[in-house]
Scaffold this motif. Sequence first.
Motif, PDB file in Angstrom:
ATOM      1  N   ASP A  31      32.452  45.185  39.703  1.00  0.00           N
ATOM      2  CA  ASP A  31      32.760  44.545  38.729  1.00  0.00           C
ATOM      3  C   ASP A  31      34.303  44.004  38.190  1.00  0.00           C
ATOM      4  O   ASP A  31      34.028  42.861  37.708  1.00  0.00           O
ATOM      5  CB  ASP A  31      32.516  45.802  37.411  1.00  0.00           C
ATOM      6  N   LEU A  32      35.197  44.525  38.739  1.00  0.00           N
ATOM      7  CA  LEU A  32      36.572  44.011  38.428  1.00  0.00           C
ATOM      8  C   LEU A  32      36.572  42.803  39.152  1.00  0.00           C
ATOM      9  O   LEU A  32      37.344  41.897  38.643  1.00  0.00           O
ATOM     10  CB  LEU A  32      37.503  45.198  39.028  1.00  0.00           C
ATOM     11  N   THR A  33      36.259  42.734  40.418  1.00  0.00           N
ATOM     12  CA  THR A  33      36.104  41.377  41.125  1.00  0.00           C
ATOM     13  C   THR A  33      35.512  40.256  40.365  1.00  0.00           C
ATOM     14  O   THR A  33      35.752  39.288  40.148  1.00  0.00           O
ATOM     15  CB  THR A  33      35.744  41.489  42.511  1.00  0.00           C
ATOM     16  N   MET A  34      34.274  40.574  39.900  1.00  0.00           N
ATOM     17  CA  MET A  34      33.327  39.772  39.281  1.00  0.00           C
ATOM     18  C   MET A  34      34.239  39.232  38.001  1.00  0.00           C
ATOM     19  O   MET A  34      34.020  38.084  37.529  1.00  0.00           O
ATOM     20  CB  MET A  34      31.972  40.327  38.877  1.00  0.00           C
ATOM     21  N   ILE A  79      42.618  34.159  45.271  1.00  0.00           N
ATOM     22  CA  ILE A  79      42.486  35.226  46.339  1.00  0.00           C
ATOM     23  C   ILE A  79      42.196  36.566  45.775  1.00  0.00           C
ATOM     24  O   ILE A  79      43.149  37.007  45.138  1.00  0.00           O
ATOM     25  CB  ILE A  79      43.700  35.290  47.543  1.00  0.00           C
ATOM     26  N   LEU A  80      41.254  37.318  46.192  1.00  0.00           N
ATOM     27  CA  LEU A  80      40.910  38.641  45.724  1.00  0.00           C
ATOM     28  C   LEU A  80      40.756  39.437  46.982  1.00  0.00           C
ATOM     29  O   LEU A  80      40.086  39.129  47.946  1.00  0.00           O
ATOM     30  CB  LEU A  80      39.580  38.219  44.892  1.00  0.00           C
ATOM     31  N   ALA A  81      40.863  40.683  46.532  1.00  0.00           N
ATOM     32  CA  ALA A  81      40.450  41.707  47.814  1.00  0.00           C
ATOM     33  C   ALA A  81      39.675  42.744  46.965  1.00  0.00           C
ATOM     34  O   ALA A  81      40.236  43.526  46.086  1.00  0.00           O
ATOM     35  CB  ALA A  81      41.736  42.346  48.179  1.00  0.00           C
ATOM     36  N   ASP A  82      38.519  42.816  47.302  1.00  0.00           N
ATOM     37  CA  ASP A  82      37.300  43.404  46.875  1.00  0.00           C
ATOM     38  C   ASP A  82      37.648  44.832  46.494  1.00  0.00           C
ATOM     39  O   ASP A  82      37.134  45.542  45.747  1.00  0.00           O
ATOM     40  CB  ASP A  82      36.045  43.049  47.303  1.00  0.00           C
ATOM     41  N   GLY A  83      38.254  45.492  47.725  1.00  0.00           N
ATOM     42  CA  GLY A  83      38.195  46.878  47.750  1.00  0.00           C
ATOM     43  C   GLY A  83      39.712  47.670  47.307  1.00  0.00           C
ATOM     44  O   GLY A  83      39.916  48.642  47.611  1.00  0.00           O
ATOM     45  N   ASN A  84      40.440  46.656  46.772  1.00  0.00           N
ATOM     46  CA  ASN A  84      41.778  47.338  46.309  1.00  0.00           C
ATOM     47  C   ASN A  84      41.621  47.701  45.036  1.00  0.00           C
ATOM     48  O   ASN A  84      40.613  47.553  44.213  1.00  0.00           O
ATOM     49  CB  ASN A  84      42.931  45.843  46.431  1.00  0.00           C
ATOM     50  N   PRO A  85      42.482  48.759  44.626  1.00  0.00           N
ATOM     51  CA  PRO A  85      42.535  49.236  43.390  1.00  0.00           C
ATOM     52  C   PRO A  85      42.370  48.257  42.015  1.00  0.00           C
ATOM     53  O   PRO A  85      41.891  48.453  41.171  1.00  0.00           O
ATOM     54  CB  PRO A  85      43.697  50.132  43.155  1.00  0.00           C
ATOM     55  N   PRO A  87      41.841  44.123  42.324  1.00  0.00           N
ATOM     56  CA  PRO A  87      41.408  42.995  43.177  1.00  0.00           C
ATOM     57  C   PRO A  87      42.307  41.798  43.259  1.00  0.00           C
ATOM     58  O   PRO A  87      42.372  41.159  44.454  1.00  0.00           O
ATOM     59  CB  PRO A  87      39.978  42.504  42.838  1.00  0.00           C
ATOM     60  N   GLY A  88      43.083  41.654  42.218  1.00  0.00           N
ATOM     61  CA  GLY A  88      43.734  40.460  42.326  1.00  0.00           C
ATOM     62  C   GLY A  88      44.978  40.204  43.485  1.00  0.00           C
ATOM     63  O   GLY A  88      45.629  41.458  43.698  1.00  0.00           O
ATOM     64  N   VAL A  89      44.912  39.252  44.134  1.00  0.00           N
ATOM     65  CA  VAL A  89      46.240  39.133  45.300  1.00  0.00           C
ATOM     66  C   VAL A  89      47.085  37.865  44.789  1.00  0.00           C
ATOM     67  O   VAL A  89      48.152  38.215  44.674  1.00  0.00           O
ATOM     68  CB  VAL A  89      45.527  38.888  46.532  1.00  0.00           C
ATOM     69  N   ALA A  90      46.546  36.758  44.441  1.00  0.00           N
ATOM     70  CA  ALA A  90      47.558  35.728  44.349  1.00  0.00           C
ATOM     71  C   ALA A  90      46.529  34.315  43.788  1.00  0.00           C
ATOM     72  O   ALA A  90      45.556  34.333  44.012  1.00  0.00           O
ATOM     73  CB  ALA A  90      48.144  34.953  45.558  1.00  0.00           C
ATOM     74  N   THR A  91      47.106  33.539  43.023  1.00  0.00           N
ATOM     75  CA  THR A  91      46.577  32.298  42.537  1.00  0.00           C
ATOM     76  C   THR A  91      47.352  31.177  42.767  1.00  0.00           C
ATOM     77  O   THR A  91      48.721  30.971  42.425  1.00  0.00           O
ATOM     78  CB  THR A  91      46.145  32.320  40.991  1.00  0.00           C
ATOM     79  N   PHE A  92      47.098  30.342  43.662  1.00  0.00           N
ATOM     80  CA  PHE A  92      47.653  29.049  44.106  1.00  0.00           C
ATOM     81  C   PHE A  92      47.312  27.926  43.251  1.00  0.00           C
ATOM     82  O   PHE A  92      46.113  27.821  43.047  1.00  0.00           O
ATOM     83  CB  PHE A  92      47.377  28.702  45.782  1.00  0.00           C
ATOM     84  N   SER A  93      48.413  27.065  42.740  1.00  0.00           N
ATOM     85  CA  SER A  93      48.065  25.918  42.158  1.00  0.00           C
ATOM     86  C   SER A  93      48.843  24.559  42.874  1.00  0.00           C
ATOM     87  O   SER A  93      49.937  24.676  43.215  1.00  0.00           O
ATOM     88  CB  SER A  93      48.519  25.938  40.755  1.00  0.00           C
ATOM     89  N   ILE A 115      38.165  37.555  49.311  1.00  0.00           N
ATOM     90  CA  ILE A 115      37.471  36.321  48.630  1.00  0.00           C
ATOM     91  C   ILE A 115      38.304  35.255  48.186  1.00  0.00           C
ATOM     92  O   ILE A 115      39.535  35.844  47.801  1.00  0.00           O
ATOM     93  CB  ILE A 115      36.609  36.917  47.462  1.00  0.00           C
ATOM     94  N   ALA A 116      37.839  34.039  48.497  1.00  0.00           N
ATOM     95  CA  ALA A 116      38.785  33.003  47.975  1.00  0.00           C
ATOM     96  C   ALA A 116      37.856  31.992  47.192  1.00  0.00           C
ATOM     97  O   ALA A 116      36.532  31.823  47.604  1.00  0.00           O
ATOM     98  CB  ALA A 116      39.124  32.016  49.207  1.00  0.00           C
ATOM     99  N   VAL A 117      38.265  31.870  45.980  1.00  0.00           N
ATOM    100  CA  VAL A 117      37.428  31.154  44.990  1.00  0.00           C
ATOM    101  C   VAL A 117      38.321  29.770  44.757  1.00  0.00           C
ATOM    102  O   VAL A 117      39.503  30.010  44.482  1.00  0.00           O
ATOM    103  CB  VAL A 117      37.393  31.613  43.708  1.00  0.00           C
ATOM    104  N   ALA A 118      37.781  28.491  45.152  1.00  0.00           N
ATOM    105  CA  ALA A 118      38.644  27.528  44.572  1.00  0.00           C
ATOM    106  C   ALA A 118      37.950  26.526  43.481  1.00  0.00           C
ATOM    107  O   ALA A 118      36.813  26.494  43.428  1.00  0.00           O
ATOM    108  CB  ALA A 118      38.624  26.334  45.948  1.00  0.00           C
ATOM    109  N   GLU A 119      38.907  26.018  42.892  1.00  0.00           N
ATOM    110  CA  GLU A 119      38.608  24.995  41.822  1.00  0.00           C
ATOM    111  C   GLU A 119      38.690  23.518  42.209  1.00  0.00           C
ATOM    112  O   GLU A 119      39.929  23.360  42.731  1.00  0.00           O
ATOM    113  CB  GLU A 119      39.387  25.167  40.517  1.00  0.00           C
ATOM    114  N   MET A 120      37.898  22.785  42.498  1.00  0.00           N
ATOM    115  CA  MET A 120      37.850  21.612  42.893  1.00  0.00           C
ATOM    116  C   MET A 120      38.232  20.469  42.007  1.00  0.00           C
ATOM    117  O   MET A 120      38.231  20.887  40.691  1.00  0.00           O
ATOM    118  CB  MET A 120      36.546  20.977  43.510  1.00  0.00           C
TER     119      MET A 120
END
Lengths: 141, 106
Positions: A31-34, A79-85, A87-93, A115-120
Amino acid sequence: MKLTRRNALALGGAAIAVTLVPVNATFAATDLTMADIAAFTGGAEVGEGGIELTTPEIAENGNTVPIAFSAPGAKRVLILADGNPSPGVATFSFSELAMAEGSTRIRLATTQDVIAVAEMADGTFTKVSKSVKVTIGGCGG
Amino acid sequence: MAKPRVKVPKSATAGEVVTIKTLIDHKMDSGQRKDKAGNLIPRKIINSFSASFNGEEVINVKLEPAISTNPYFQFSFKVPETGDLAFKWVDDDGTVTETKKTITVE
């Protein structure tokens, strides 16, 4: 086909199955990742693919796991790490000068999906996920 | 004090894509770890990294505690002209670390 009670039930069941399966099969995240993905996309629909995410298959030391990504045409990459306490890792712009790619080193608490999510540039979203096996976790102590 | 190290080519051709590597010494206390007495070590990380070329932003990264000790970033960008590539790291306590390298277009 005559619309009998039996046929109607079968149709309804099929429709429910079709709507449920993609959600369950393509992406099982916490849920946190979502919530993090929803905050990043503003609730927009997220497609699959279009990002090359490079992670080690097995990371012996979860304290420093090298990751790299390339998402041609992306403005922002989360960038997210689903199993970390958390999940946030970094946001690149990226500006127009920059290539939409990067690499860094991250902490992984345990074996999990990165997980990597990209905004095109056209405002659409896409994601990929990669499983990483971690021998020694990087968040405890 | 955080000490940055950056690897930037001294020269490039106009429009060339160059790869930049950066590393800064920092413990990146995640706020999850405990000291020997069992007390939680408070979070203290670098929360922002950015690079700009001649004042125009190239890349900006928001860091979370899941970034490793001594944050490392590699990125690439297209060099439009001779200029300065300026790097900036911001600590949770507000400390700003900056460094600058010149790229000459031949």
